[in-house]
Write a protein that holds these residues in place. Structure first.
Motif, mmCIF file in Angstrom:
data_model
loop_
_atom_site.group_PDB
_atom_site.id
_atom_site.type_symbol
_atom_site.label_atom_id
_atom_site.label_comp_id
_atom_site.label_asym_id
_atom_site.label_seq_id
_atom_site.Cartn_x
_atom_site.Cartn_y
_atom_site.Cartn_z
ATOM 1 N N ASN A 4 -3.913 1.636 -21.245
ATOM 2 C CA ASN A 4 -4.756 2.732 -21.740
ATOM 3 C C ASN A 4 -5.244 2.447 -23.158
ATOM 4 O OD1 ASN A 4 -4.364 4.121 -19.367
ATOM 5 N ND2 ASN A 4 -2.877 5.548 -20.205
ATOM 6 N N VAL A 5 -4.350 1.967 -24.009
ATOM 7 C CA VAL A 5 -4.714 1.657 -25.390
ATOM 8 C C VAL A 5 -5.713 0.500 -25.407
ATOM 9 C CG1 VAL A 5 -3.848 0.840 -27.619
ATOM 10 C CG2 VAL A 5 -2.578 2.576 -26.364
ATOM 11 N N SER A 6 -5.495 -0.500 -24.566
ATOM 12 C CA SER A 6 -6.431 -1.632 -24.494
ATOM 13 C C SER A 6 -7.813 -1.175 -24.042
ATOM 14 C CB SER A 6 -5.900 -2.703 -23.537
ATOM 15 O OG SER A 6 -4.736 -3.284 -24.051
ATOM 16 N N GLN A 7 -7.856 -0.255 -23.090
ATOM 17 C CA GLN A 7 -9.136 0.275 -22.621
ATOM 18 C C GLN A 7 -9.821 1.066 -23.732
ATOM 19 O OE1 GLN A 7 -10.873 -0.288 -19.826
ATOM 20 N NE2 GLN A 7 -12.488 0.926 -20.741
ATOM 21 N N GLU A 8 -9.047 1.841 -24.472
ATOM 22 C CA GLU A 8 -9.615 2.611 -25.573
ATOM 23 C C GLU A 8 -10.158 1.685 -26.663
ATOM 24 O OE1 GLU A 8 -8.460 6.373 -28.445
ATOM 25 O OE2 GLU A 8 -7.132 5.825 -26.810
ATOM 26 N N ILE A 9 -9.452 0.592 -26.922
ATOM 27 C CA ILE A 9 -9.928 -0.396 -27.904
ATOM 28 C C ILE A 9 -11.265 -0.985 -27.445
ATOM 29 C CG2 ILE A 9 -9.486 -2.689 -28.877
ATOM 30 C CD1 ILE A 9 -6.491 -1.884 -28.976
ATOM 31 N N ALA A 10 -11.340 -1.341 -26.176
ATOM 32 C CA ALA A 10 -12.578 -1.921 -25.643
ATOM 33 C C ALA A 10 -13.736 -0.925 -25.771
ATOM 34 C CB ALA A 10 -12.389 -2.334 -24.185
ATOM 35 N N THR A 11 -13.471 0.326 -25.466
ATOM 36 C CA THR A 11 -14.501 1.366 -25.588
ATOM 37 C C THR A 11 -14.943 1.523 -27.035
ATOM 38 O OG1 THR A 11 -13.600 2.536 -23.666
ATOM 39 C CG2 THR A 11 -15.004 3.807 -25.165
ATOM 40 N N MET A 12 -13.979 1.530 -27.954
ATOM 41 C CA MET A 12 -14.292 1.674 -29.378
ATOM 42 C C MET A 12 -15.087 0.466 -29.880
ATOM 43 S SD MET A 12 -13.083 4.542 -30.727
ATOM 44 C CE MET A 12 -13.049 4.111 -32.440
ATOM 45 N N GLU A 13 -14.744 -0.727 -29.406
ATOM 46 C CA GLU A 13 -15.471 -1.930 -29.826
ATOM 47 C C GLU A 13 -16.918 -1.891 -29.333
ATOM 48 O OE1 GLU A 13 -12.844 -5.028 -28.463
ATOM 49 O OE2 GLU A 13 -11.817 -5.118 -30.408
ATOM 50 N N GLU A 14 -17.123 -1.374 -28.125
ATOM 51 C CA GLU A 14 -18.492 -1.235 -27.610
ATOM 52 C C GLU A 14 -19.280 -0.234 -28.461
ATOM 53 O OE1 GLU A 14 -18.326 -0.159 -23.468
ATOM 54 O OE2 GLU A 14 -17.256 -1.994 -22.933
ATOM 55 N N ALA A 15 -18.635 0.868 -28.813
ATOM 56 C CA ALA A 15 -19.298 1.878 -29.645
ATOM 57 C C ALA A 15 -19.624 1.305 -31.020
ATOM 58 C CB ALA A 15 -18.405 3.114 -29.775
ATOM 59 N N ARG A 16 -18.683 0.537 -31.576
ATOM 60 C CA ARG A 16 -18.924 -0.068 -32.892
ATOM 61 C C ARG A 16 -20.085 -1.058 -32.821
ATOM 62 N NH1 ARG A 16 -14.288 -3.535 -35.631
ATOM 63 N NH2 ARG A 16 -14.747 -4.706 -33.759
ATOM 64 N N ALA A 17 -20.161 -1.833 -31.750
ATOM 65 C CA ALA A 17 -21.266 -2.785 -31.583
ATOM 66 C C ALA A 17 -22.595 -2.048 -31.477
ATOM 67 C CB ALA A 17 -21.030 -3.655 -30.345
ATOM 68 N N SER A 18 -22.586 -0.901 -30.824
ATOM 69 C CA SER A 18 -23.804 -0.102 -30.704
ATOM 70 C C SER A 18 -24.244 0.433 -32.067
ATOM 71 C CB SER A 18 -23.557 1.064 -29.740
ATOM 72 O OG SER A 18 -24.673 1.898 -29.675
ATOM 73 N N VAL A 19 -23.288 0.899 -32.860
ATOM 74 C CA VAL A 19 -23.603 1.392 -34.205
ATOM 75 C C VAL A 19 -24.135 0.246 -35.065
ATOM 76 C CG1 VAL A 19 -22.592 2.314 -36.336
ATOM 77 C CG2 VAL A 19 -22.006 3.336 -34.131
ATOM 78 N N GLU A 20 -23.498 -0.916 -34.938
ATOM 79 C CA GLU A 20 -23.941 -2.081 -35.709
ATOM 80 C C GLU A 20 -25.371 -2.466 -35.327
ATOM 81 O OE1 GLU A 20 -22.269 -6.447 -37.060
ATOM 82 O OE2 GLU A 20 -21.518 -5.590 -35.195
ATOM 83 N N GLN A 21 -25.670 -2.412 -34.037
ATOM 84 C CA GLN A 21 -27.030 -2.735 -33.579
ATOM 85 C C GLN A 21 -28.026 -1.720 -34.124
ATOM 86 O OE1 GLN A 21 -28.079 -5.531 -31.865
ATOM 87 N NE2 GLN A 21 -30.052 -4.721 -32.484
ATOM 88 N N SER A 22 -27.650 -0.454 -34.099
ATOM 89 C CA SER A 22 -28.533 0.589 -34.648
ATOM 90 C C SER A 22 -28.807 0.342 -36.123
ATOM 91 C CB SER A 22 -27.902 1.966 -34.473
ATOM 92 O OG SER A 22 -27.817 2.308 -33.123
ATOM 93 N N THR A 79 -13.937 0.845 -37.250
ATOM 94 C CA THR A 79 -13.129 -0.348 -37.492
ATOM 95 C C THR A 79 -11.692 0.046 -37.823
ATOM 96 O OG1 THR A 79 -15.056 -1.604 -38.221
ATOM 97 C CG2 THR A 79 -12.906 -2.416 -38.940
ATOM 98 N N ALA A 80 -11.523 1.073 -38.658
ATOM 99 C CA ALA A 80 -10.176 1.543 -39.002
ATOM 100 C C ALA A 80 -9.466 2.099 -37.768
ATOM 101 C CB ALA A 80 -10.254 2.612 -40.096
ATOM 102 N N ASP A 81 -10.186 2.833 -36.936
ATOM 103 C CA ASP A 81 -9.594 3.369 -35.703
ATOM 104 C C ASP A 81 -9.171 2.243 -34.768
ATOM 105 O OD1 ASP A 81 -10.025 5.949 -36.605
ATOM 106 O OD2 ASP A 81 -11.771 6.317 -35.321
ATOM 107 N N ILE A 82 -10.006 1.231 -34.645
ATOM 108 C CA ILE A 82 -9.664 0.085 -33.787
ATOM 109 C C ILE A 82 -8.428 -0.614 -34.323
ATOM 110 C CG2 ILE A 82 -10.436 -2.230 -33.079
ATOM 111 C CD1 ILE A 82 -13.298 -0.994 -32.875
ATOM 112 N N HIS A 83 -8.356 -0.777 -35.628
ATOM 113 C CA HIS A 83 -7.196 -1.423 -36.245
ATOM 114 C C HIS A 83 -5.920 -0.626 -35.937
ATOM 115 C CE1 HIS A 83 -4.907 -3.856 -39.024
ATOM 116 N NE2 HIS A 83 -4.511 -2.762 -39.654
ATOM 117 N N ARG A 84 -5.998 0.703 -36.064
ATOM 118 C CA ARG A 84 -4.828 1.545 -35.748
ATOM 119 C C ARG A 84 -4.445 1.408 -34.279
ATOM 120 N NH1 ARG A 84 -7.152 4.744 -39.630
ATOM 121 N NH2 ARG A 84 -8.401 6.000 -38.213
ATOM 122 N N LEU A 85 -5.429 1.379 -33.402
ATOM 123 C CA LEU A 85 -5.138 1.220 -31.970
ATOM 124 C C LEU A 85 -4.509 -0.148 -31.682
ATOM 125 C CD1 LEU A 85 -8.316 2.839 -30.394
ATOM 126 C CD2 LEU A 85 -5.966 3.657 -30.167
#
Length: 121
Positions: A4-22, A79-85
């Protein structure tokens, strides 16, 4: 669980990549607006006119810079949330390994005790 935590990390990384692209998508228009404003303000004095087009360019630059700052803050938060996860996942994995090792040791002890009991008969 670790999955579950790994899935949440993957989701957060996708969201971060989207923000970075924006954020990256805003740099081109920002550079263009700055360039246009620079051309307007570098004209000789008799040609310099403070008109609605110039004010519009200044507003556009301000809006884009504000958007980029907000996106940078969002990326930092993600990024901080991903690090905590990731830290949570590492703790869960270590805990799971400790429990697996303890179970294996307990099973070995039970096996040795059973073997010893059978030999004493």
């Amino acid at each position: 669980s670790v999955s579950n935590v790994s899935q949440e990390i993957a989701t957060m990384e996708e969201a971060r990549a989207s923000v970075e692209q924006s954020m990256n998508d805003k740099h081109g228009p920002l550079a263009l607006a700055r360039s246009r404003l620079s051309v307007r303000t570098s004209k000789p004095n008799p040609e310099v006119v403070r008109d609605s087009a110039e004010r519009s360019l200044e507003k556009e630059i301000g809006d884009l810079e504000h958007s980029i700052r907000k996106l940078q803050l969002e990326m930092a938060r993600q990024t901080a949330d991903i690090h905590r996860l990731e830290q949570t996942r590492a703790r869960l994995e270590a805990d799971l390994k400790d429990k697996t090792d303890a179970l294996a040791l307990e099973q070995e002890c039970e096996s040795l005790q059973l073997d010893l009991t059978q030999r004493m008969k």
